[in-house]
Design a protein around this motif. Structure first.
Motif, PDB file in Angstrom:
ATOM      1  N   UNK A  78       0.510  -1.054   0.194  1.00  0.00           N
ATOM      2  CA  UNK A  78       0.319  -0.207  -0.450  1.00  0.00           C
ATOM      3  C   UNK A  78       0.805   1.036   0.065  1.00  0.00           C
ATOM      4  N   UNK A  79       0.715   2.331   0.886  1.00  0.00           N
ATOM      5  CA  UNK A  79       1.337   3.706   1.441  1.00  0.00           C
ATOM      6  C   UNK A  79       2.714   3.194   1.326  1.00  0.00           C
ATOM      7  N   UNK A  80       2.756   2.802   2.269  1.00  0.00           N
ATOM      8  CA  UNK A  80       4.468   2.460   2.623  1.00  0.00           C
ATOM      9  C   UNK A  80       4.635   2.094   1.769  1.00  0.00           C
ATOM     10  N   UNK A  81       4.504   1.436   1.082  1.00  0.00           N
ATOM     11  CA  UNK A  81       5.447   0.413  -0.389  1.00  0.00           C
ATOM     12  C   UNK A  81       5.468   1.905  -1.810  1.00  0.00           C
ATOM     13  N   UNK A  82       4.770   2.972  -1.896  1.00  0.00           N
ATOM     14  CA  UNK A  82       4.815   3.565  -3.014  1.00  0.00           C
ATOM     15  C   UNK A  82       5.750   4.429  -2.381  1.00  0.00           C
ATOM     16  N   UNK A  83       5.780   4.863  -1.125  1.00  0.00           N
ATOM     17  CA  UNK A  83       6.554   5.650  -0.247  1.00  0.00           C
ATOM     18  C   UNK A  83       7.933   6.095  -0.078  1.00  0.00           C
ATOM     19  N   UNK A  84       8.141   4.718  -0.546  1.00  0.00           N
ATOM     20  CA  UNK A  84       9.498   3.710  -0.003  1.00  0.00           C
ATOM     21  C   UNK A  84       9.920   4.193  -1.369  1.00  0.00           C
ATOM     22  N   UNK A  85       9.139   3.711  -2.368  1.00  0.00           N
ATOM     23  CA  UNK A  85       9.690   3.450  -3.885  1.00  0.00           C
ATOM     24  C   UNK A  85      10.158   4.720  -4.344  1.00  0.00           C
ATOM     25  N   UNK A  86       9.274   5.536  -4.354  1.00  0.00           N
ATOM     26  CA  UNK A  86       8.529   7.215  -4.360  1.00  0.00           C
ATOM     27  C   UNK A  86      10.595   7.439  -3.375  1.00  0.00           C
ATOM     28  N   UNK A 121       9.325  -7.016  -9.433  1.00  0.00           N
ATOM     29  CA  UNK A 121       8.192  -7.830  -8.131  1.00  0.00           C
ATOM     30  C   UNK A 121       7.174  -7.270  -7.894  1.00  0.00           C
ATOM     31  N   UNK A 122       6.981  -5.686  -7.860  1.00  0.00           N
ATOM     32  CA  UNK A 122       6.721  -5.080  -7.313  1.00  0.00           C
ATOM     33  C   UNK A 122       5.796  -3.871  -8.023  1.00  0.00           C
ATOM     34  N   UNK A 123       6.596  -3.801  -9.203  1.00  0.00           N
ATOM     35  CA  UNK A 123       5.719  -3.752 -10.432  1.00  0.00           C
ATOM     36  C   UNK A 123       3.990  -4.438 -10.395  1.00  0.00           C
ATOM     37  N   UNK A 124       4.604  -5.909 -10.235  1.00  0.00           N
ATOM     38  CA  UNK A 124       2.844  -6.900 -10.447  1.00  0.00           C
ATOM     39  C   UNK A 124       2.165  -6.368  -9.813  1.00  0.00           C
ATOM     40  N   UNK A 125       2.625  -5.340  -7.575  1.00  0.00           N
ATOM     41  CA  UNK A 125       1.666  -5.633  -6.712  1.00  0.00           C
ATOM     42  C   UNK A 125       0.917  -4.520  -6.397  1.00  0.00           C
ATOM     43  N   UNK A 126       2.052  -3.690  -7.241  1.00  0.00           N
ATOM     44  CA  UNK A 126       1.326  -2.188  -6.185  1.00  0.00           C
ATOM     45  C   UNK A 126       0.577  -1.835  -7.311  1.00  0.00           C
ATOM     46  N   UNK A 127       0.217  -0.247  -6.432  1.00  0.00           N
ATOM     47  CA  UNK A 127      -0.852   0.167  -7.353  1.00  0.00           C
ATOM     48  C   UNK A 127      -0.630   1.020  -8.439  1.00  0.00           C
ATOM     49  N   UNK A 128      -0.846   1.801  -9.106  1.00  0.00           N
ATOM     50  CA  UNK A 128      -0.186   3.595 -10.249  1.00  0.00           C
ATOM     51  C   UNK A 128       0.937   3.703  -9.834  1.00  0.00           C
ATOM     52  N   UNK A 129       0.538   4.467  -8.782  1.00  0.00           N
ATOM     53  CA  UNK A 129       2.085   5.481  -8.397  1.00  0.00           C
ATOM     54  C   UNK A 129       3.384   4.617  -8.207  1.00  0.00           C
ATOM     55  N   UNK A 130       3.025   2.963  -7.458  1.00  0.00           N
ATOM     56  CA  UNK A 130       4.133   2.230  -7.459  1.00  0.00           C
ATOM     57  C   UNK A 130       4.505   2.183  -8.047  1.00  0.00           C
ATOM     58  N   UNK A 131       3.983   1.564  -9.097  1.00  0.00           N
ATOM     59  CA  UNK A 131       4.210   1.035 -10.506  1.00  0.00           C
ATOM     60  C   UNK A 131       5.507   1.910 -11.842  1.00  0.00           C
ATOM     61  N   UNK A 132       4.823   3.587 -11.084  1.00  0.00           N
ATOM     62  CA  UNK A 132       5.693   4.387 -11.281  1.00  0.00           C
ATOM     63  C   UNK A 132       6.505   4.983 -11.273  1.00  0.00           C
ATOM     64  N   UNK A 180      -0.126   8.563 -16.032  1.00  0.00           N
ATOM     65  CA  UNK A 180       0.322   8.624 -16.995  1.00  0.00           C
ATOM     66  C   UNK A 180       1.022   8.663 -17.466  1.00  0.00           C
ATOM     67  N   UNK A 181       1.950   9.704 -15.967  1.00  0.00           N
ATOM     68  CA  UNK A 181       3.857  10.018 -16.343  1.00  0.00           C
ATOM     69  C   UNK A 181       4.187   8.284 -16.183  1.00  0.00           C
ATOM     70  N   UNK A 182       3.441   7.902 -14.974  1.00  0.00           N
ATOM     71  CA  UNK A 182       4.049   6.187 -15.527  1.00  0.00           C
ATOM     72  C   UNK A 182       4.445   4.804 -16.656  1.00  0.00           C
ATOM     73  N   UNK A 183       3.141   5.856 -17.326  1.00  0.00           N
ATOM     74  CA  UNK A 183       3.188   5.387 -18.162  1.00  0.00           C
ATOM     75  C   UNK A 183       3.736   5.868 -19.838  1.00  0.00           C
ATOM     76  N   UNK A 184       4.524   6.850 -19.226  1.00  0.00           N
ATOM     77  CA  UNK A 184       5.183   7.977 -20.414  1.00  0.00           C
ATOM     78  C   UNK A 184       6.786   7.472 -19.937  1.00  0.00           C
ATOM     79  N   UNK A 185       6.944   7.141 -18.914  1.00  0.00           N
ATOM     80  CA  UNK A 185       8.337   5.935 -18.565  1.00  0.00           C
ATOM     81  C   UNK A 185       9.324   5.385 -18.765  1.00  0.00           C
TER      82      UNK A 185
END
Length: 302
Positions: free
Chosen positions: A192-200, A227-238, A277-282
């Motif tokens: 969830x959010x902790x994973x996204x913040x750590x990746x950011x 691995x995390x691309x397959x289980x996180x939300x949109x922001x985490x993938x980005x 959208x930013x994730x798709x561009x990246x």
């Protein structure tokens, strides 16, 4: 490591002027001179006195409710028939739950972390996370190391790390303290959010040369991001795609990592799902890089 006693936080809840105001006004809130003596109770003033007393009692009923929290031991006036209702008390200064001086905040938190790390992290969260500035003084390395050791266990840890990494100076402090490896190794266990913040925070650390070099040198960086691309939300993938772009977009040298073809398939699957959208561009740019690495001579002309 030497043990330091935590510095006492001195919070002035009441100023001297506040007490002086209370001492001057609680008995006679509007009068500038001595309290006038009560009117003589004669038969001709009986009805006027009763009406005034009733009006004064009614008007001050609601005002007195705001004084229930003060509990001052002050004698009640014996007779104030012509005194207007008491004015509302001046507002209390807010409790000093944050420290506006970040350098002092870091110093206090560092001292407190030696005896009560949770209290230190809570102080950092209250003071730094709501509106983190990009221009920050360097975080003490000991405090940064204590923070990254608790990325998995402490809920505020990823919030604080991300807030600190908004400053370029603290990105370097984080990299030197081992935050790149800590995020890579803890990311699969975060959700969830902790994973996204750590990746950011990790992607921000990759913007400084030391961070990019660290993430390229970490053997688990690529498989963890895939691995995390397959289980996180949109922001985490980005953010994961951004880290992969750093890894494959720089000078890889003799680094042994996953074949570009496999990474490209994982990125394509991630882009088919929920992605910003930013994730798709990246992702589109990363796929071009991976394709070039897979077929370095495909665009050569004879």
């Amino acid at each position: 490591m030497k043990s330091h006693q935590p510095k006492q936080l001195k919070t002035q809840l009441f100023s001297c002027g506040f007490f002086r105001h209370c001492g001057q006004t609680v008995l006679s809130p509007t009068a500038t001179g001595p309290t006038p003596p009560p009117l003589p109770l004669t038969q001709t003033h009986t009805s006027t006195t009763c009406e005034s007393s009733t009006s004064s009692s009614s008007n001050s009923a609601t005002t007195s409710q705001s004084f229930t929290q003060w509990r001052f031991s002050i004698p009640t006036p014996t007779s104030t028939p012509n005194t207007p209702p008491l004015p509302p008390p001046p507002p209390l200064p807010p409790f000093l739950s944050t420290i506006p001086n970040l350098q002092e905040l870091f110093h206090v938190s560092e001292l407190q972390s030696t005896t009560d790390l949770n209290a230190a992290l809570n102080l950092l969260e209250r003071s730094l996370v709501p509106n983190p500035p990009q221009d920050q003084p360097p975080c003490p390395p000991n405090l940064m190391r204590a923070l990254i050791r608790n990325l998995r266990e402490s809920k505020p840890a990823t919030k604080i790390l991300f807030a600190l990494c908004l400053s370029e100076a603290n990105r370097r402090v984080a990299v030197e303290a081992g935050a790149v490896g800590a995020v890579v190794e803890s990311a699969p266990e975060l959700e969830g959010a902790p994973a996204e913040r750590a990746l950011a925070a990790l992607e921000l650390m990759c913007t400084v040369p030391e961070g990019a070099e660290e993430v390229r040198a970490h053997a688990l960086a690529v498989p963890v991001m895939v691995t995390v691309m397959g289980k996180t939300g949109a922001r985490g993938k980005e953010y994961a795609i951004g880290v992969l772009a750093v890894i494959y977009g720089g000078d890889m040298g003799d680094m042994q990592t996953a074949p570009p073809e496999e990474v490209a398939r994982a990125v394509e699957l991630a882009l088919q799902g929920d992605c910003s959208a930013r994730g798709k561009r990246k992702g589109a740019q990363l796929l071009k890089t991976l394709q070039h690495l897979s077929h370095p001579h495909s665009h050569d002309t004879s």
